[in-house]
Design a protein around this motif. Structure first.
Motif, short mmCIF file in Angstrom:
data_model
loop_
_atom_site.label_atom_id
_atom_site.label_comp_id
_atom_site.label_asym_id
_atom_site.label_seq_id
_atom_site.Cartn_x
_atom_site.Cartn_y
_atom_site.Cartn_z
N TYR A 107 21.03 67.23 -31.41
CA TYR A 107 21.01 67.14 -32.87
C TYR A 107 21.32 65.73 -33.37
N SER A 108 22.30 65.07 -32.77
CA SER A 108 22.73 63.80 -33.34
C SER A 108 23.21 62.86 -32.25
N GLU A 109 23.07 61.57 -32.52
CA GLU A 109 23.55 60.56 -31.59
C GLU A 109 24.06 59.38 -32.41
N LYS A 110 25.24 58.86 -32.03
CA LYS A 110 25.80 57.70 -32.69
C LYS A 110 25.77 56.54 -31.70
N CYS A 111 25.39 55.36 -32.19
CA CYS A 111 25.40 54.21 -31.30
C CYS A 111 25.81 52.97 -32.08
N ILE A 112 26.29 51.98 -31.35
CA ILE A 112 26.60 50.69 -31.93
C ILE A 112 25.41 49.78 -31.68
N HIS A 113 24.87 49.23 -32.74
CA HIS A 113 23.70 48.38 -32.62
C HIS A 113 24.14 46.92 -32.76
N ALA A 114 23.83 46.13 -31.78
CA ALA A 114 24.04 44.69 -31.88
C ALA A 114 23.00 44.02 -31.01
N THR A 115 22.32 43.06 -31.55
CA THR A 115 21.26 42.41 -30.80
C THR A 115 21.21 40.96 -31.19
N PRO A 116 20.89 40.08 -30.24
CA PRO A 116 20.74 38.67 -30.58
C PRO A 116 19.40 38.36 -31.24
N GLU A 117 18.55 39.38 -31.41
CA GLU A 117 17.23 39.16 -32.00
C GLU A 117 17.00 40.08 -33.20
N HIS A 118 16.05 39.67 -34.07
CA HIS A 118 15.68 40.49 -35.21
C HIS A 118 14.98 41.76 -34.75
N VAL A 119 15.18 42.85 -35.50
CA VAL A 119 14.59 44.14 -35.13
C VAL A 119 13.97 44.79 -36.36
N LEU A 120 12.80 45.38 -36.16
CA LEU A 120 12.15 46.18 -37.20
C LEU A 120 12.15 47.63 -36.73
N VAL A 121 12.76 48.52 -37.52
CA VAL A 121 12.94 49.92 -37.13
C VAL A 121 12.08 50.82 -38.02
N TYR A 122 11.39 51.74 -37.40
CA TYR A 122 10.56 52.71 -38.14
C TYR A 122 10.94 54.11 -37.69
N LEU A 123 11.12 55.01 -38.65
CA LEU A 123 11.48 56.39 -38.33
C LEU A 123 10.23 57.26 -38.35
N TYR A 124 9.91 57.81 -37.20
CA TYR A 124 8.72 58.67 -37.09
C TYR A 124 9.06 60.09 -37.51
N SER A 125 10.24 60.58 -37.11
CA SER A 125 10.70 61.90 -37.54
C SER A 125 12.21 61.97 -37.43
N GLY A 126 12.81 62.96 -38.10
CA GLY A 126 14.27 63.07 -38.11
C GLY A 126 14.88 62.24 -39.22
N GLU A 127 16.09 61.73 -38.95
CA GLU A 127 16.82 60.95 -39.96
C GLU A 127 17.65 59.89 -39.25
N GLN A 128 17.76 58.72 -39.85
CA GLN A 128 18.58 57.65 -39.30
C GLN A 128 19.44 57.05 -40.40
N ILE A 129 20.74 56.92 -40.11
CA ILE A 129 21.66 56.30 -41.06
C ILE A 129 22.18 55.01 -40.43
N ILE A 130 22.02 53.92 -41.14
CA ILE A 130 22.50 52.62 -40.68
C ILE A 130 23.72 52.25 -41.51
N GLU A 131 24.84 52.06 -40.85
CA GLU A 131 26.10 51.76 -41.53
C GLU A 131 26.45 50.30 -41.32
N ASP A 132 26.41 49.53 -42.41
CA ASP A 132 26.70 48.09 -42.37
C ASP A 132 27.91 47.84 -43.24
N ARG A 133 29.08 47.64 -42.56
CA ARG A 133 30.34 47.50 -43.28
C ARG A 133 30.55 48.72 -44.20
#
Length: 275
Positions: A25-51
């Motif tokens: 049902y759900s997965e939490k992860c810490i996102h950190a990358t030295p490069e720019h990323v473009l994210v597209y949601l095909y299905s489901g839901e994604q919450i991005i928490e920035d501060r």
């Protein structure tokens, strides 16, 4: 191609293009990358928490995340729809090559550099076309060629530039990552399970530079500093907030109650149950 498959997650990686599918049902992860990323949601839901900000993506929505920032992401199924997401990672080599071939007169002359970390992009035919053309590759039996993945990354750059002019100075800033204050970062992240390599990367350092900089602020090793910090916070939660031991040890980042109890007694001379 790298394929990672577990009970909850299936990820396909093709030279900078990542396709992820969560079967739970759900997965939490810490996102950190030295490069720019473009994210597209095909299905489901994604919450991005920035501060203190939360950006929610629904199916068909897209967001750009600039490099050298650390975010929390929640990737959820929605109803019967599994989470499926596609991300494009733009490394400096690809961006430098793209920039070298640009007609510089087409670059907007006066754009103020934004301090935003996440840019949610407006839906457009260009975005839909780019990502819908990648969805067949969720089938791991179909592998795109290196030429196709490179073309898709170039298409992604054009899509970003056409979506938001503010991304010009961000995409084509080739400066090295800045160094984030180590104590600020660790005081905000001590409870999370991070390797030394991850902490170094998240603060804009090589592992060797991270260790050298850390010696300037503490006589302890990073691992011992983290344990000491976790125990100090556990003591406060037990003593001042009257919390229970079984709740506290996980809150401060310990995975094992026995390890927590042993470390606590070593530091404070008594087991946590006596606080």
């Amino acid at each position: 191609m790298e394929v990672k498959e577990e009970n909850k997650l299936k990820t396909l990686s093709y030279s900078g293009i990542f396709l992820s599918c969560f079967t739970d049902y759900s997965e939490k992860c810490i996102h950190a990358t030295p490069e720019h990323v473009l994210v597209y949601l095909y299905s489901g839901e994604q919450i991005i928490e920035d501060r203190n900000k939360k950006i929610k993506l629904q199916a068909g929505e897209c967001a750009f995340i600039r490099r050298d920032h650390r975010l929390k992401m929640y990737k959820n199924s929605k109803g019967d729809a599994l989470y499926k997401g596609i991300s494009l990672t733009f490394n400096r080599a690809v961006l430098r090559d793209f920039y070298s071939k640009m007609n510089k007169s087409e670059i907007p002359a006066t754009i103020k550099v934004s301090d935003k970390t996440v840019f949610k992009l407006e839906p457009s035919p260009a975005i839909d076309s780019l990502f819908q053309s990648l969805t067949p590759y969720f089938d791991s039996n179909i592998k795109p060629t290196g030429g196709i993945t490179h073309l898709k990354l170039l298409e992604g750059i054009y899509t970003l530039l056409n979506s938001n002019e503010q991304l010009y100075p961000i995409l084509f800033d080739f400066a090295e990552p800045w160094k984030i204050d180590l104590l600020d970062f660790l005081n905000g992240s001590y409870m999370e399970e991070l390797s030394m390599e991850q902490i170094a990367s998240f603060t804009g350092r090589s592992l060797a530079t991270f260790k050298r900089d850390f010696k300037k602020i503490s006589n302890l090793t990073p691992q011992k500093w983290l344990i000491k910090k976790r125990l100090e916070m556990a003591y406060i939660k037990l003593k001042e907030e009257n919390k229970k031991v079984q709740d506290v040890y996980m809150e401060v980042g310990f995975k094992n109650p026995s390890h927590f109890s042993t470390a606590f007694k070593k530091q404070y001379g008594m087991p946590p149950t006596e606080i």
